[in-house]
Design a protein around this motif. Structure first.
Motif, PDB file in Angstrom:
ATOM      1  N   CYS A 285       0.840  -1.241   0.112  1.00  0.00           N
ATOM      2  CA  CYS A 285       0.006  -0.189  -0.006  1.00  0.00           C
ATOM      3  C   CYS A 285       0.834   1.400   0.009  1.00  0.00           C
ATOM      4  O   CYS A 285       1.637   1.486   0.728  1.00  0.00           O
ATOM      5  N   VAL A 287      -0.036   4.207   0.767  1.00  0.00           N
ATOM      6  CA  VAL A 287      -0.015   5.190   1.757  1.00  0.00           C
ATOM      7  C   VAL A 287      -0.194   4.650   3.155  1.00  0.00           C
ATOM      8  O   VAL A 287      -0.523   5.141   4.030  1.00  0.00           O
ATOM      9  N   ILE A 291      -6.043  -2.093   4.775  1.00  0.00           N
ATOM     10  CA  ILE A 291      -7.463  -1.875   4.225  1.00  0.00           C
ATOM     11  C   ILE A 291      -8.594  -2.836   4.761  1.00  0.00           C
ATOM     12  O   ILE A 291      -9.749  -2.707   4.860  1.00  0.00           O
ATOM     13  N   CYS A 299      -6.927   5.876   1.966  1.00  0.00           N
ATOM     14  CA  CYS A 299      -7.067   4.843   0.961  1.00  0.00           C
ATOM     15  C   CYS A 299      -7.016   5.867  -0.457  1.00  0.00           C
ATOM     16  O   CYS A 299      -8.271   6.404  -0.753  1.00  0.00           O
ATOM     17  N   ILE A 300      -6.383   5.707  -1.593  1.00  0.00           N
ATOM     18  CA  ILE A 300      -6.495   6.509  -2.570  1.00  0.00           C
ATOM     19  C   ILE A 300      -7.167   5.164  -3.601  1.00  0.00           C
ATOM     20  O   ILE A 300      -7.258   5.851  -4.954  1.00  0.00           O
ATOM     21  N   CYS A 302      -6.428   2.562  -5.238  1.00  0.00           N
ATOM     22  CA  CYS A 302      -5.296   2.188  -6.374  1.00  0.00           C
ATOM     23  C   CYS A 302      -5.236   0.663  -6.592  1.00  0.00           C
ATOM     24  O   CYS A 302      -4.958   0.393  -7.708  1.00  0.00           O
ATOM     25  N   LEU A 304      -3.944  -1.800  -5.481  1.00  0.00           N
ATOM     26  CA  LEU A 304      -2.671  -2.545  -5.636  1.00  0.00           C
ATOM     27  C   LEU A 304      -2.825  -3.603  -4.225  1.00  0.00           C
ATOM     28  O   LEU A 304      -2.102  -4.773  -4.527  1.00  0.00           O
ATOM     29  N   CYS A 305      -3.632  -3.283  -3.316  1.00  0.00           N
ATOM     30  CA  CYS A 305      -3.847  -4.401  -2.296  1.00  0.00           C
ATOM     31  C   CYS A 305      -4.408  -5.652  -2.831  1.00  0.00           C
ATOM     32  O   CYS A 305      -4.319  -6.759  -2.513  1.00  0.00           O
TER      33      CYS A 305
END
Ligand code: SF4
Ligand code: SF4
Lengths: 488, 294
Positions: A285, A287, A291, A299-300, A302, A304-305
């Motif tokens: 992550c 940031v 999550i 949280c943006i 994205c 990725l998680c």
């Protein structure tokens, strides 16, 4: 006695003579070491990064022929001649409402996308995200992935550490400089300003803005990163008003993941959740949040998680999608053992946004398609509002501004009507009475004429119609102007 | 410091400064460090500034203020900027100087330049009396109409600008003098009263016809040489037309009486002493286009 976390008197309540411990007012930022994710969202992000950066760096170099003496840069904000060029669209100061329309349209599209897909803007296309992602990629190239970076930061200074850090910052600065340099290309003829920049002939503002953008890129993408999104950007606050429980957001499906815990191969999957607490989602992550704690301001989205967890799920032979784009209603329904509702694209807010976008879009296209190539503006003298002539006629003065948006000189016929018995003169041109008069207008520019209109003192009207007409094309623009006289 | 006994406030556990008023003690909460550093920074900056820039005003007998190493002076910068501007305008001013006034007014480019220049010159120098846009005021002619005391042609306006009106230091100034018929005892107040009615009649306003008839001869003797037998005025000597509705000093009975009694001759400076030729030309064109140029 409980102590609040924000105690401005450290040591309060202790009562004893011990000196108060020194305490910082703010918590220090915790360094985040995002790990490289692999998967479809990571791929999407690479592609989006390549496309957006490519557009940003290359767009000013595209040419677009417009005619003699007019800039041939496809996208150009020409402050000197007060015009904005965007491919076939040309915005003059008089059409500035198109820019306003464009901004409103952009805002509405952002609203619509947010209500449908959550913060995809933040996760993929926001410049802060794109450049930060690029900077992290550079960082990884020099210092290695997460574990290596953490080790390097803890390690004592050595020649190799110095080289790695130094190289990273040099590349960061080069990218920053490219970014700042590309910015100024949008405001001047790109080849000229690019060349002039290095020979010292570019305008001062070009150096100033290139420098400014270089520094901001370097600091925002290199040093500030997620802090920009969390503390400086207003969007996380606004978006709460734009999303609802029906919007798709990166979501940890706790209904499926809990109870979580490490698992040995031999153990069975019964009576436990799919999350094996491997921490991969946290490590990738950018940031630095978990999550699994639910939706968070930082949280943006994205995803990725999602990639990290999907990879893990595949490895342990469970279905992917433990973290996924999902809606709050769906997760809640599954947790309550109901069938989740289908994703609803048609909601009142999405319909409203779409209608507004459509309406404004149609208006703008219509406006652009029927945009006039001449424009007349009449400004009445305010001082004096009128004068009485020796013939006892009343005279009012006006300034006529004639805009010609074509690249050739034109003849405009002006006629002034509205008052019985009026006559007018245009300064510098022989003319008497009220007959129409032809005025030359220079190509691609604005001409000013001074007009004096006089009418008999007792005339019962106070309104003039001043129209100009292109002698060849018959294109016409009509203005009304007041005609003042003594109060009767 | 070290061996002083620290006084710690019981309630908050914070050291006090030792100051106490009516038993109320002051806690010693240090300033945030960043704040202090900023403050130190400003002190250092102030010293640097004083060294380089003018900072300390002159004391009596000391002459001028300190100039600082940079010798900075806003006044000089403005003077230099004005000089630069003049320099930049030399070329266009030169074309103005070469062209005749008529050429300036009919050539689009020259006209635009002259009007832009004239407008700002007018605002700086003329608008104080003649008003914005030449709207005029009592005693100051309106320039936006076609009523001219002297001459409303381009050349005539330029002449007036150059030499002024009743400007004592200029031999070529426009000059006319109306006698103060009342103040100098040239006429009796009764005669002035009647003459007022005569002027009212000439200008087409309500009047006492018998009174006007009484001074018809007197008008021809005293006034007609300047204002004309029919009151139509005389441009060559700047005598106002009495038959139109335009009045420099007002057209009411009182105003007219006052004018005959005292005579009011206003002044305008000769601008050739103050403005360069190009400026005067630009101003002439500007005034000519205001509304009534001939
Ligand atoms: S929690 Fe997931 S989606 Fe949100 S910022 Fe972190 S990696 Fe991206
Ligand atoms: S990556 Fe998936 S399995 Fe691993 S901790 Fe995160 S949610 Fe659990």
């Amino acid at each position: 006695m409980g102590q609040t976390t924000l105690n401005i008197h450290p040591g309060a309540g202790s009562g004893g003579p011990t000196p108060p411990p020194h305490k910082d007012l703010y918590a220090k930022r915790e360094q985040i070491y995002p790990k490289l994710a692999h998967g479809k969202f990571r791929l999407v992000k690479w592609v989006v990064m390549a496309v957006t950066l490519g557009v940003y760096y290359l767009l000013p170099w595209i040419r677009w022929e417009r005619g003699e003496g007019i800039p041939n840069q496809a996208v150009l904000a020409d402050f000197e001649s007060e015009k904005f060029y965007f491919f076939f669209i040309e915005i003059w100061p008089q059409d500035i409402h198109f820019l306003a329309g464009l901004l409103i349209l952009a805002a509405l599209v952002l609203f619509l996308v947010t209500s449908l897909l959550g913060r995809v803007w933040c996760g993929y296309t926001c410049p802060q995200t794109v450049w930060t992602d690029l900077y992290i990629w550079v960082e990884r190239a020099f210092e290695g992935d997460r574990a290596a970076r953490m080790r390097l930061d803890k390690a004592r200074w050595s020649f190799s550490k110095f080289l790695r850090k130094f190289g990273k910052h040099v590349v960061w600065l080069v990218i920053a400089f490219w970014t700042g340099g590309a910015f100024i290309l949008y405001w001047h003829d790109a080849p000229t300003v690019a060349q002039g920049w290095f020979t010292g002939e570019a305008p001062l503002s070009a150096y100033w803005f290139a420098g400014l953008l270089t520094l901001t890129t370097y600091f925002l993408a290199g040093w500030m990163r997620e802090q920009v999104c969390t503390y400086m950007c207003p969007w996380p606050r606004i978006q709460a008003a734009l999303t609802d429980e029906h919007a798709l957001n990166v979501t940890y499906r706790y209904d499926r993941g809990e109870p979580r815990g490490p698992k040995r191969k031999s153990e069975s999957w019964d009576d436990r959740g799919d999350c094996i607490d491997c921490d991969q989602c946290v490590q990738v992550c950018p940031v630095g949040i978990d999550i699994r704690n639910g939706p968070q301001l930082e949280c943006i989205h994205c995803a990725l998680c999602v990639d990290a967890c999907d990879q893990m799920m595949t490895k342990i032979g469970r279905p992917t999608g433990l973290i996924a784009y999902d809606t709050d209603v769906a997760v809640a329904a599954r947790a309550a053992h109901q069938t989740p509702p289908k994703y609803r694209i048609l909601r009142s807010r999405t319909v409203l946004y779409t209608l507004l976008i459509g309406a404004i879009g149609v208006l703008m296209v219509w406006g652009l398609a029927t945009k006039a190539t001449i424009e007349a503006n009449v400004l009445k003298d305010r001082s004096p509002p009128f004068v009485q002539l020796s013939t006892s006629d009343i005279q009012n003065g006006y300034t006529l501004k004639l805009v010609n948006k074509l690249a050739e000189p034109r003849q405009m016929e002006i006629s002034i009507t509205g008052i019985e018995g009026l006559s007018y003169t245009v300064i510098g041109i022989e003319h008497e009475g009220a007959a129409p008069l032809e005025l030359p207008v220079e190509p691609y520019g604005v001409d000013r004429y001074r007009i004096l209109v006089s009418a008999p003192a007792g005339a019962p009207q106070r309104q003039l119609t001043i129209s100009v007409r292109d002698v060849d094309t018959q294109e016409t623009d009509t203005n009304r102007a007041s005609f003042r006289g003594p109060n009767r | 410091m070290a061996d002083e006994i620290k006084d710690i406030d019981d309630h908050s556990g914070i050291e006090t400064t030792g100051h106490s008023w009516d038993g109320i003690k002051e806690l010693n909460n240090p300033l945030p460090r960043w704040w202090l550093y900023v403050w130190y920074g400003t002190i250092i900056w102030a010293v640097v500034y004083m060294v380089f820039m003018p900072a300390i005003p002159a004391l009596p007998g000391m002459g001028t203020n300190t100039t600082g190493l940079r010798n900075h002076s806003d006044r000089d910068l403005v003077a230099a900027a004005v000089a630069d501007l003049k320099e930049a305008r030399v070329e266009q001013s030169a074309t103005l100087l070469e062209a005749s006034l008529e050429e300036i007014e009919t050539d689009r480019n020259l006209q635009q330049f002259a009007l832009a220049m004239g407008e700002s010159l007018f605002g700086d120098n003329c608008a104080t009396c003649h008003g914005a846009g030449g709207r005029g005021a009592i005693g100051y002619p309106t320039l936006a109409d076609d009523v001219w005391l002297w001459d409303g042609t381009l050349d005539g306006i330029e002449y007036t600008l150059r030499h002024g009106i009743r400007h004592d230091d200029d031999l070529d100034t426009r000059f006319s003098l109306m006698p103060s018929f009342g103040r100098d005892n040239l006429l009796s107040t009764d005669q002035i009263d009647d003459l007022t009615d005569y002027v009212l009649r000439v200008s087409g306003q309500p009047h006492d016809g018998a009174a006007a008839d009484r001074v018809a001869d007197l008008y021809q003797q005293q006034c007609a040489s300047c204002h004309g037998a029919n009151g139509q005025g005389d441009r060559t000597q700047g005598a106002p037309d009495l038959t139109d509705q335009e009045w420099l000093f007002g057209g009411s009975r009182d105003d007219i009486y006052n004018t005959i009694y005292n005579a009011r001759n206003s002044h305008m400076p000769a601008w050739q002493d103050r403005l360069d030729d190009a400026s005067i030309k630009a101003l002439a064109v500007y005034v000519h286009t205001l509304g009534g140029g001939e």
